[in-house]
Scaffold this active site. Structure first.
Site, PDB file in Angstrom:
ATOM      1  N   LYS A  39      14.030   1.568  29.885  1.00  0.00           N
ATOM      2  CA  LYS A  39      12.901   0.984  30.645  1.00  0.00           C
ATOM      3  C   LYS A  39      11.593   1.034  29.870  1.00  0.00           C
ATOM      4  O   LYS A  39      11.263   2.043  29.274  1.00  0.00           O
ATOM      5  CB  LYS A  39      12.752   1.742  31.970  1.00  0.00           C
ATOM      6  CG  LYS A  39      11.743   1.138  32.920  1.00  0.00           C
ATOM      7  CD  LYS A  39      12.124   1.410  34.349  1.00  0.00           C
ATOM      8  CE  LYS A  39      11.174   0.759  35.329  1.00  0.00           C
ATOM      9  NZ  LYS A  39      11.038  -0.684  35.219  1.00  0.00           N
ATOM     10  N   GLY A  44      10.435   8.520  27.189  1.00  0.00           N
ATOM     11  CA  GLY A  44      11.425   8.464  26.115  1.00  0.00           C
ATOM     12  C   GLY A  44      11.465   7.113  25.425  1.00  0.00           C
ATOM     13  O   GLY A  44      11.556   7.025  24.197  1.00  0.00           O
ATOM     14  N   CYS A  45      11.369   6.059  26.211  1.00  0.00           N
ATOM     15  CA  CYS A  45      11.431   4.705  25.646  1.00  0.00           C
ATOM     16  C   CYS A  45      10.173   4.386  24.847  1.00  0.00           C
ATOM     17  O   CYS A  45      10.243   3.696  23.826  1.00  0.00           O
ATOM     18  CB  CYS A  45      11.655   3.683  26.759  1.00  0.00           C
ATOM     19  SG  CYS A  45      13.250   3.942  27.592  1.00  0.00           S
ATOM     20  N   THR A  46       9.040   4.897  25.288  1.00  0.00           N
ATOM     21  CA  THR A  46       7.796   4.715  24.538  1.00  0.00           C
ATOM     22  C   THR A  46       7.872   5.472  23.220  1.00  0.00           C
ATOM     23  O   THR A  46       7.514   4.929  22.168  1.00  0.00           O
ATOM     24  CB  THR A  46       6.578   5.178  25.375  1.00  0.00           C
ATOM     25  OG1 THR A  46       6.516   4.374  26.562  1.00  0.00           O
ATOM     26  CG2 THR A  46       5.280   5.045  24.600  1.00  0.00           C
ATOM     27  N   ALA A  49      10.187   3.457  20.882  1.00  0.00           N
ATOM     28  CA  ALA A  49       9.533   2.223  20.408  1.00  0.00           C
ATOM     29  C   ALA A  49       8.450   2.550  19.384  1.00  0.00           C
ATOM     30  O   ALA A  49       8.318   1.857  18.366  1.00  0.00           O
ATOM     31  CB  ALA A  49       8.943   1.452  21.588  1.00  0.00           C
TER      32      ALA A  49
END
Length: 153
Positions: A39, A44-46, A49
């Site tokens: 998401k 975690g995704c930030t 990325a």
């Protein structure tokens, strides 16, 4: 049935943050890091990325293009890219075609709650569009994922 090492990836990958169709043939002759994440704008995704963002030039120097994929829509992707200054496109897989084709969609458990979601997984793809390596959820360290890939090259 999920795609595996040695399989060719589909030509139509999906729609990017600008509503444009992304095809694997657009990357013919180039290596590709195709990473699936749960998401936009979550911790975690930030971190993941930003790891790709901060190592973008090193990955490009190693011959890799980067493509991120989640089931978020184009608007969420655009916002995420702008906020984190991401130099690579994100595919909006709202119809879940790509996550299902790659076998990264399934039942997850978080804090005792079961739900359907994307398993954080990265596919390294060669110049001919063939999967060379799969890095699974248990192996990925979000804050240093790009470095993990670079160490293997």
């Amino acid at each position: 049935m999920a795609l595996n090492i040695g399989d060719k990836i589909p030509d139509i990958l999906g729609i990017n943050q600008d509503g444009e169709t992304v095809k694997s043939s657009d990357y013919a002759g180039q290596k590709l890091v195709l990473y699936f994440y749960p998401k936009d704008s979550t911790p975690g995704c930030t971190a993941e990325a930003c790891s790709f963002r901060d190592n973008f030039s090193k990955l490009r120097k190693a011959g890799y293009q980067i493509l991120g994929v989640s089931v978020d829509d184009e608007k969420a992707h655009k916002k995420f890219i702008e906020k984190q200054q991401l130099p690579f496109p994100l595919i909006a897989d709202t119809g879940k075609k790509l996550v299902e084709a790659f076998g990264v969609w399934g039942e997850k458990t978080f804090m005792g709650r079961k739900f359907m979601g994307t398993f954080r997984t990265t596919f390294l793809i060669d110049e001919s569009g063939t999967i060379e390596q799969i890095i699974g959820p248990k192996e990925i360290k979000t804050k240093e994922h790009a470095e993990q890939i670079l160490k293997q090259l």
